[in-house]
Design a protein around this motif. Structure first.
Motif, PDB file in Angstrom:
ATOM      1  N   LEU A  27       0.800  -1.223   0.000  1.00  0.00           N
ATOM      2  CA  LEU A  27       0.000   0.000   0.000  1.00  0.00           C
ATOM      3  C   LEU A  27       0.836   1.277   0.000  1.00  0.00           C
ATOM      4  CD1 LEU A  27      -2.886  -1.098   2.352  1.00  0.00           C
ATOM      5  CD2 LEU A  27      -2.959  -0.756  -0.115  1.00  0.00           C
ATOM      6  N   GLN A  39      -2.377   1.837  -4.578  1.00  0.00           N
ATOM      7  CA  GLN A  39      -3.377   2.648  -3.881  1.00  0.00           C
ATOM      8  C   GLN A  39      -4.499   3.085  -4.826  1.00  0.00           C
ATOM      9  OE1 GLN A  39      -1.323   5.974  -2.224  1.00  0.00           O
ATOM     10  NE2 GLN A  39      -0.250   4.758  -0.691  1.00  0.00           N
ATOM     11  N   ILE A  46      -6.071  -3.024  -4.427  1.00  0.00           N
ATOM     12  CA  ILE A  46      -6.739  -2.994  -3.125  1.00  0.00           C
ATOM     13  C   ILE A  46      -7.450  -4.317  -2.866  1.00  0.00           C
ATOM     14  CG2 ILE A  46      -8.522  -1.837  -1.769  1.00  0.00           C
ATOM     15  CD1 ILE A  46      -6.024  -0.164  -2.091  1.00  0.00           C
TER      16      ILE A  46
END
Length: 89
Positions: free
Chosen positions: A14, A20, A26
């Motif tokens: 991350l 991101q 994610i």
């Protein structure tokens, strides 16, 4: 292994801006966290129950994860950033 999959790998993944901003990135980090939580739970419970790890354990967890995935896919997709945040960025 548990510490690596619960903290180290998601933390460093991350940090990268590409991860991101990517729904797939994610989702992969979330799947890794869910999988490591399942493995950690099995690691604590199965030896204490006095029985071996079996096919029924895998089928039960697959069924629960299937229901969770079906509910998640049925939910409406929300934008990654609300318009208010985009205007300030």
């Amino acid at each position: 292994m548990i510490a690596a999959t619960h903290f180290v790998l998601p933390f460093f993944a991350l940090i990268w801006p590409q991860v991101q901003r990517s729904r797939r990135g994610i989702a992969c980090v979330g799947a890794l966290l869910m999988l490591s939580a399942v493995v950690y739970g099995w690691w604590l419970v199965v030896p204490a129950s006095g029985r071996d790890f079996g096919l029924l354990d895998v089928l039960a967890m697959s069924g629960l994860l299937g229901v969770a995935a079906a509910l998640a896919l049925r939910a409406p997709l929300l934008p990654m950033m609300p318009d208010v945040v985009r205007s300030h960025a």
